[in-house]
Design a protein around this motif. Structure first.
Motif, short mmCIF file in Angstrom:
data_model
loop_
_atom_site.label_atom_id
_atom_site.label_comp_id
_atom_site.label_asym_id
_atom_site.label_seq_id
_atom_site.Cartn_x
_atom_site.Cartn_y
_atom_site.Cartn_z
N VAL A 277 0.91 -1.08 0.15
CA VAL A 277 0.12 -0.18 0.00
C VAL A 277 0.76 1.18 0.16
CG1 VAL A 277 -2.13 -0.95 1.12
CG2 VAL A 277 -0.24 -0.05 2.72
N LYS A 278 0.31 2.24 -0.71
CA LYS A 278 1.12 3.36 -0.77
C LYS A 278 0.43 4.74 0.13
CE LYS A 278 3.90 2.43 -4.09
NZ LYS A 278 5.21 2.06 -3.84
N THR A 279 1.39 5.59 0.56
CA THR A 279 0.77 6.81 1.57
C THR A 279 -0.54 7.33 0.67
OG1 THR A 279 3.24 7.19 2.09
CG2 THR A 279 1.56 8.94 2.57
N GLY A 280 -1.45 7.54 1.63
CA GLY A 280 -2.63 8.14 0.91
C GLY A 280 -3.75 7.19 0.45
N GLN A 281 -3.23 6.05 0.15
CA GLN A 281 -4.13 5.24 -0.45
C GLN A 281 -5.46 4.87 0.76
OE1 GLN A 281 -2.15 1.67 -2.11
NE2 GLN A 281 -4.12 0.50 -1.77
N SER A 282 -6.39 4.59 0.12
CA SER A 282 -7.71 4.17 0.91
C SER A 282 -7.62 2.84 1.17
CB SER A 282 -9.29 4.55 0.01
OG SER A 282 -9.11 5.78 -0.33
N VAL A 283 -7.66 2.33 2.38
CA VAL A 283 -7.51 0.72 2.72
C VAL A 283 -8.87 0.28 3.38
CG1 VAL A 283 -5.04 0.81 3.01
CG2 VAL A 283 -6.49 1.46 5.14
N ALA A 284 -9.67 1.20 3.84
CA ALA A 284 -10.99 0.63 4.31
C ALA A 284 -11.87 1.89 4.27
CB ALA A 284 -10.87 0.06 5.70
N LYS A 285 -13.31 1.59 4.19
CA LYS A 285 -14.34 2.71 4.55
C LYS A 285 -15.23 2.20 5.38
CE LYS A 285 -14.24 4.18 -0.31
NZ LYS A 285 -14.13 5.63 -0.31
N ILE A 286 -15.67 3.23 6.13
CA ILE A 286 -16.58 3.05 7.64
C ILE A 286 -17.97 3.41 7.27
CG2 ILE A 286 -16.89 3.05 9.88
CD1 ILE A 286 -14.15 1.67 9.17
N TYR A 287 -18.96 2.80 7.16
CA TYR A 287 -20.42 2.91 6.82
C TYR A 287 -21.15 3.08 8.23
CZ TYR A 287 -18.86 2.52 2.00
OH TYR A 287 -18.30 2.57 0.86
#
Ligand SMILES: [Zn+2]
Length: 326
Positions: A277-287
Motif C-alpha cells: 500500500v502507498k501513502t494516501g491510499q484508501s485501505v478501508a471505508k466505514i459506513y
C-alpha cells in the motif's frame, strides 16, 4: 547404514511434563515439555507455542519439527520445546488464562509467589534460563485474515546489544518479512528474554483458532532453516522464502496499527493481507447502519498489509488493520 532404531541413540529424546497447578477438583494441570539432546555439544534452541490459548498453529509446527529431527538427528546441541504454554486457554479457545483472565504474554519474567499467570510464567522462564539458551523462537498467530511474518521487539538498548544483534540476524534468516514491534512490550515473553540477554523472536504464523496446514509447512521450513543457520542440522537444500511482495524482501519494516477509525460503523476493507500500500491510499471505508460513509481510512506510510480485524465493527480509535511500514 543407520537404522531408524539407532538414529535416536545419537540423541536423547524426552517427552515429559512440568506441574503448573492443582485444580479445585484436585486435578493436576501440567505443561508438556519436549527435548532432543545431541551427544555433541552445541547451540541450545527453544521452541514455544500457544502462549495465547487461541493461537494453535505453533503447537503442530513444533510437533512436526520434532518429527523431522527424530528422523534426521541433530549434528550438535539441544532442541527443547513448550508446545502448549497455555493449556487452560487452549481448552476454552481463549487468548488469556481463562481461570484468572490474565494474558500470560504480559506476565514475564514471572513470580513464583505471584498471580496464576506470573507463577506459570516463572516456571517457563526459569526452566528456559537454566538451559543457558542460544535462542528462543516463540510461535504465535494473528488475525483470521493475516499473512505470516517474523516480529522482533524494539531495540532494548546497548546493554543487551549482543542478544539483540543475534535476534535480528536470526530474524533475517527466518524467510519471512521481518517487522519490528513499536509498542510497549513490558512483561512480554520475548522482550523479557532479551532483557535477560537471551536472543528471542516471535514468528506470527497467520490466522488463529484453527491449524492452518500451509502455515505449519512455512513454520517448519523457517525453523529448519534457522537450525541449519546455527549448524545444528545440515542446511536444507532449498532456502525458504515466504512469497512476500518484492518491495518488502530483505527489509525490516515497522509495525503500526494506524490509521484507526474515527467513527463507529461497519468496516469494508479495500485491501488484502500481503498487499503493498502507498501513502494516501484508501485501505478501508466505514459506513453507518444506513450505508452513509462515515470515514475513509488512508494509509499514513508506504508498507505491507499484515492483516485485518476479525470483525466488521468499527469504533472511534479502535485499530482495524495492521501494517508493516517501510
Ligand atoms: Zn499471540
Amino acid at each position: 547404514m543407520k537404522t531408524a532404531k539407532n538414529k535416536d541413540q545419537l540423541q536423547k529424546v524426552r517427552y515429559s511434563f512440568l506441574k503448573i497447578l492443582t485444580g479445585s477438583d484436585l486435578s493436576r494441570r501440567r505443561l508438556p515439555f519436549m527435548a532432543i539432546e545431541s551427544s555433541n555439544p552445541g547451540p541450545v534452541v527453544w521452541l514455544t507455542g500457544c502462549i495465547h490459548g487461541d493461537e494453535v498453529t505453533g503447537i503442530v509446527t513444533i510437533q512436526e519439527v520434532f518429527k523431522v529431527i527424530r528422523r534426521q538427528p541433530l549434528l550438535c546441541g539441544s532442541l527443547y520445546a513448550f508446545p502448549l504454554m497455555n493449556p487452560i486457554g487452549f481448552e476454552t479457545a481463549s487468548r488469556n488464562i481463562t481461570l484468572s483472565k490474565e494474558d500470560l504474554n504480559r506476565s514475564f519474567p514471572g513470580d513464583k509467589n505471584g498471580s496464576v499467570a506470573e507463577r506459570i510464567a516463572d516456571i517457563i522462564f526459569s526452566t528456559i534460563k537454566e538451559t543457558n539458551p542460544t535462542l528462543v523462537l516463540d510461535l504465535h498467530n494473528d488475525w483470521m485474515k493475516s499473512i505470516p511474518y517474523t516480529l522482533v521487539d524494539p531495540n532494548p538498548g546497548s546493554t543487551h546489544k549482543k542478544a539483540y544483534d543475534l535476534t535480528l540476524k536470526v530474524a533475517g534468516e527466518s524467510g519471512f518479512i521481518v517487522v519490528q514491534e513499536t509498542e510497549d512490550v513490558k512483561g512480554s515473553f520475548s522482550y523479557s528474554l532479551i532483557e535477560n540477554d537471551i536472543p528471542a523472536l516471535t514468528i506470527e504464523l497467520g490466522e488463529s483458532y484453527v491449524v492452518n496446514e500451509k502455515n505449519v509447512e512455512y513454520g517448519v521450513k523457517s525453523i529448519l532453516g534457522i537450525l541449519g543457520y546455527l549448524n545444528m542440522i545440515t542446511k536444507p537444500t532449498e532456502d525458504f522464502t515466504y512469497q512476500a511482495p518484492e518491495a518488502a524482501k530483505g527489509k525490516t519494516l515497522k509495525f503500526t496499527s494506524l490509521p484507526v477509525s474515527s467513527a463507529s460503523g461497519i468496516i469494508r476493507f479495500l485491501t488484502h493481507p500481503g498487499d503493498i500500500v502507498k501513502t494516501g491510499q484508501s485501505v478501508a471505508k466505514i459506513y453507518n447502519a444506513f450505508g452513509k460513509l462515515q470515514d475513509t481510512l488512508l494509509c499514513k506510510q508506504d508498507g505491507v498489509v499484515l492483516g485485518h480485524s476479525d470483525f466488521s465493527v468499527a469504533f472511534p480509535g479502535a485499530p482495524v488493520m495492521a501494517f508493516g511500514v517501510f
